[in-house]
Scaffold this motif. Structure first.
Motif, PDB file in Angstrom:
ATOM      1  N   VAL A   1      59.901 -17.826 -18.191  1.00  0.00           N
ATOM      2  CA  VAL A   1      58.848 -17.243 -17.183  1.00  0.00           C
ATOM      3  C   VAL A   1      58.876 -17.649 -15.833  1.00  0.00           C
ATOM      4  N   ARG A   2      59.381 -18.731 -15.655  1.00  0.00           N
ATOM      5  CA  ARG A   2      59.426 -19.455 -14.233  1.00  0.00           C
ATOM      6  C   ARG A   2      57.877 -19.276 -13.317  1.00  0.00           C
ATOM      7  N   GLY A   3      56.980 -19.459 -14.139  1.00  0.00           N
ATOM      8  CA  GLY A   3      55.674 -19.732 -13.536  1.00  0.00           C
ATOM      9  C   GLY A   3      55.097 -18.183 -13.057  1.00  0.00           C
ATOM     10  N   THR A   4      55.450 -17.165 -13.489  1.00  0.00           N
ATOM     11  CA  THR A   4      55.261 -15.903 -12.989  1.00  0.00           C
ATOM     12  C   THR A   4      53.691 -15.549 -13.208  1.00  0.00           C
ATOM     13  N   PRO A   5      53.084 -15.406 -12.156  1.00  0.00           N
ATOM     14  CA  PRO A   5      51.502 -15.109 -12.190  1.00  0.00           C
ATOM     15  C   PRO A   5      51.323 -14.010 -13.180  1.00  0.00           C
ATOM     16  N   ALA A   6      50.113 -14.085 -14.058  1.00  0.00           N
ATOM     17  CA  ALA A   6      49.888 -13.353 -14.861  1.00  0.00           C
ATOM     18  C   ALA A   6      49.793 -11.648 -14.468  1.00  0.00           C
ATOM     19  N   ARG A   7      48.981 -11.547 -13.043  1.00  0.00           N
ATOM     20  CA  ARG A   7      48.731 -10.446 -12.797  1.00  0.00           C
ATOM     21  C   ARG A   7      49.955  -9.548 -12.401  1.00  0.00           C
ATOM     22  N   THR A   8      51.049 -10.193 -12.081  1.00  0.00           N
ATOM     23  CA  THR A   8      52.455  -9.303 -11.878  1.00  0.00           C
ATOM     24  C   THR A   8      52.978  -9.092 -13.126  1.00  0.00           C
ATOM     25  N   MET A   9      52.464  -9.022 -14.402  1.00  0.00           N
ATOM     26  CA  MET A   9      53.127  -8.885 -15.388  1.00  0.00           C
ATOM     27  C   MET A   9      52.967  -7.167 -15.939  1.00  0.00           C
ATOM     28  N   PRO A  10      53.899  -6.319 -15.932  1.00  0.00           N
ATOM     29  CA  PRO A  10      53.968  -4.953 -16.031  1.00  0.00           C
ATOM     30  C   PRO A  10      53.044  -4.394 -17.434  1.00  0.00           C
ATOM     31  N   ALA A  11      53.689  -5.181 -18.508  1.00  0.00           N
ATOM     32  CA  ALA A  11      53.079  -4.691 -19.809  1.00  0.00           C
ATOM     33  C   ALA A  11      51.634  -4.961 -20.044  1.00  0.00           C
ATOM     34  N   PHE A  12      51.173  -6.118 -19.061  1.00  0.00           N
ATOM     35  CA  PHE A  12      49.759  -6.554 -19.217  1.00  0.00           C
ATOM     36  C   PHE A  12      49.058  -5.875 -18.124  1.00  0.00           C
ATOM     37  N   ILE A  13      49.278  -5.021 -17.509  1.00  0.00           N
ATOM     38  CA  ILE A  13      48.377  -4.312 -16.635  1.00  0.00           C
ATOM     39  C   ILE A  13      48.447  -2.657 -17.085  1.00  0.00           C
ATOM     40  N   LEU A  14      49.236  -2.353 -18.080  1.00  0.00           N
ATOM     41  CA  LEU A  14      49.333  -0.880 -18.646  1.00  0.00           C
ATOM     42  C   LEU A  14      47.909  -0.511 -19.090  1.00  0.00           C
ATOM     43  N   GLY A  15      47.288  -1.163 -20.004  1.00  0.00           N
ATOM     44  CA  GLY A  15      45.963  -0.772 -20.536  1.00  0.00           C
ATOM     45  C   GLY A  15      44.874  -0.648 -19.226  1.00  0.00           C
ATOM     46  N   GLU A  16      44.962  -1.593 -18.266  1.00  0.00           N
ATOM     47  CA  GLU A  16      43.991  -1.804 -17.251  1.00  0.00           C
ATOM     48  C   GLU A  16      44.162  -0.431 -16.428  1.00  0.00           C
ATOM     49  N   GLU A  17      45.393  -0.041 -15.888  1.00  0.00           N
ATOM     50  CA  GLU A  17      45.544   1.108 -15.049  1.00  0.00           C
ATOM     51  C   GLU A  17      45.364   2.348 -15.471  1.00  0.00           C
ATOM     52  N   LEU A  18      45.530   2.461 -17.025  1.00  0.00           N
ATOM     53  CA  LEU A  18      45.343   3.661 -17.732  1.00  0.00           C
ATOM     54  C   LEU A  18      43.933   3.770 -17.727  1.00  0.00           C
ATOM     55  N   ALA A  19      43.013   2.770 -17.948  1.00  0.00           N
ATOM     56  CA  ALA A  19      41.647   2.837 -18.005  1.00  0.00           C
ATOM     57  C   ALA A  19      41.157   3.235 -16.729  1.00  0.00           C
ATOM     58  N   ASP A  20      41.575   2.899 -15.465  1.00  0.00           N
ATOM     59  CA  ASP A  20      41.066   3.000 -14.273  1.00  0.00           C
ATOM     60  C   ASP A  20      41.331   4.683 -14.193  1.00  0.00           C
ATOM     61  N   LEU A  21      42.619   5.308 -14.273  1.00  0.00           N
ATOM     62  CA  LEU A  21      42.903   6.564 -14.164  1.00  0.00           C
ATOM     63  C   LEU A  21      42.013   7.415 -15.154  1.00  0.00           C
ATOM     64  N   ALA A  22      41.704   6.878 -16.420  1.00  0.00           N
ATOM     65  CA  ALA A  22      40.803   7.772 -17.312  1.00  0.00           C
ATOM     66  C   ALA A  22      39.317   7.746 -16.797  1.00  0.00           C
ATOM     67  N   ASP A  23      39.010   6.710 -15.994  1.00  0.00           N
ATOM     68  CA  ASP A  23      37.578   6.894 -15.277  1.00  0.00           C
ATOM     69  C   ASP A  23      37.300   8.295 -14.773  1.00  0.00           C
ATOM     70  N   HIS A  24      38.053   8.550 -13.942  1.00  0.00           N
ATOM     71  CA  HIS A  24      38.187   9.964 -13.260  1.00  0.00           C
ATOM     72  C   HIS A  24      38.931  11.006 -13.732  1.00  0.00           C
ATOM     73  N   ASP A  25      39.521  11.219 -14.973  1.00  0.00           N
ATOM     74  CA  ASP A  25      40.201  12.143 -15.610  1.00  0.00           C
ATOM     75  C   ASP A  25      40.103  12.156 -17.120  1.00  0.00           C
ATOM     76  N   PRO A  26      39.269  13.157 -17.706  1.00  0.00           N
ATOM     77  CA  PRO A  26      38.870  12.918 -19.033  1.00  0.00           C
ATOM     78  C   PRO A  26      39.978  13.427 -19.870  1.00  0.00           C
ATOM     79  N   ARG A  27      41.215  13.984 -19.043  1.00  0.00           N
ATOM     80  CA  ARG A  27      42.181  14.436 -20.225  1.00  0.00           C
ATOM     81  C   ARG A  27      42.853  13.246 -20.675  1.00  0.00           C
ATOM     82  N   ILE A  28      42.870  12.052 -20.298  1.00  0.00           N
ATOM     83  CA  ILE A  28      43.794  10.888 -20.438  1.00  0.00           C
ATOM     84  C   ILE A  28      43.460  10.551 -21.753  1.00  0.00           C
ATOM     85  N   VAL A  29      44.235  10.262 -22.826  1.00  0.00           N
ATOM     86  CA  VAL A  29      43.883   9.489 -24.027  1.00  0.00           C
ATOM     87  C   VAL A  29      45.335   8.484 -24.186  1.00  0.00           C
TER      88      VAL A  29
END
Length: 343
Positions: A27-55
């Motif tokens: 991993v070479r000490g990669t900060p957790a915040r910069t991990m693509p797969a690990f922000i997937l759900g968070e970003e989709l949840a942010d988008l879904a806050d404003h778009d009821p179509r997203i599932v």
């Protein structure tokens, strides 16, 4: 909970700015915040806050993809299909036909390979706005072996008509891809790395557009065209080559289809050679796509770099990247070899 009382969800989400993974070799000490797969759900949840179509749906991998973060905030719009990837994608097409915008996530080996027919027939052919997310692509599954390695998915996705194919280089670019994907017409295949990819973009790129490559560095001796996990390694290689007096252009070809042919042709005119770099079989992926453009241009020294036409070995990801010369040292070595040939 972790050994020091650390909530594991904090590890995956990266809520603690100081948190770093301990496996330094892989991993070479990669900060957790910069991990693509690990922000997937968070970003989709942010988008879904404003778009009821997203599932959002997953195939028994809510923790691996962190779509669990979406489920926690929007439980009424989250479905876990269990180990039924093809059924999940077909069901997503049905949801899309009713006006929803489904994002379905599973390992790339199960999404882009196992479920290729469902993507073609149920999503792309009727132009349903289904976003299939293949995470842990390439050789990033390491010890899980051939059944879980995904070095053929781009070759399977590229020929499917009306399917957009895009690869995320890091967490910030993934955010840009997801934001741009919501209202994008037709079906889409989004390829992610192992979720531990080093940062390429310090902020979310506000000029992201499907089908338009991003030039990260200019040069005249060589153009490296990279995608996904290999963008960071290619940038690092370009820095090392610069120290040797080499002038290297780096293109992030995030969209494999539609391909930015104009950027490729410009590179062929303006630099002496072209090297493609991808965590994929050299047949059928980025290298093949670029070659299809170059064949109609004035001949230019060209090399495809990736996994040779073989089943990849089994081992820790860091060792595999080194073995296949898909780390900074390896890309530098391959680039130097090509430059020496043309000189």
């Amino acid at each position: 909970m972790g050994a020091a009382g650390q909530d594991q969800s904090t590890l995956f989400r990266g809520d603690d700015a100081e948190l770093r993974l301990k496996d330094a070799k892989s991993v070479r000490g990669t900060p957790a915040r910069t991990m693509p797969a690990f922000i997937l759900g968070e970003e989709l949840a942010d988008l879904a806050d404003h778009d009821p179509r997203i599932v959002v749906a997953t195939a028994d991998l809510a923790n691996s993809s962190r779509t669990r973060d979406f489920a926690n905030r929007h439980p009424d719009r989250f479905i876990d299909f269990g180990i039924a990837e093809r059924n999940m994608i077909t069901a997503a097409a049905g949801m899309a036909s009713c006006g929803l915008v489904p994002y379905v996530a599973t390992f790339a080996s199960f999404a882009g390979i196992l479920a290729a027919e469902a993507i073609k027939t149920d999503c792309a052919y009727p132009r349903m706005p289904v976003r299939v997310i293949g995470h842990h692509s390439g050789i990033s599954m390491g010890f899980y072996g051939t059944s879980h390695h995904s070095t053929e998915d781009l070759g399977m996705m590229r020929p499917i008509a009306d399917l957009t194919v895009v690869c995320a280089a890091d967490a910030n670019q993934l955010r840009a891809i997801l934001r741009a994907s919501v209202d994008h017409p037709g079906a889409m295949y989004i390829r992610l790395g192992r979720g531990r990819d080093a940062e390429v973009y310090s902020t979310v790129p506000d000029d992201f557009a499907f089908g338009r490559a991003t030039q990260l560095r200019d040069g005249r001796d060589l153009t490296i065209i990279a995608t996904g996990s290999q963008v960071h390694a290619s940038l690092a290689a370009a820095d090392r080559l610069a120290e040797q007096g080499r002038s290297v252009r780096v293109l992030d070809m995030h969209t494999i289809k539609p391909l930015d042919e104009q950027a490729i042709r410009a590179a062929a005119r303006e630099t002496k050679a072209i090297l493609t770099v991808e965590e994929h079989n050299v047949i059928g992926g980025l290298g093949s796509a670029v070659a299809e453009v170059l064949v109609s241009e004035e001949r230019k020294p060209f090399r495809r770099h990736g996994i040779l036409d073989e089943f990849s070995l089994i081992g820790p990801p860091a060792a595999l990247y080194a073995h296949y010369k898909l780390d900074a040292d390896g890309v530098t070595d391959v680039a130097n070899g090509l430059l020496k040939e043309i000189n």
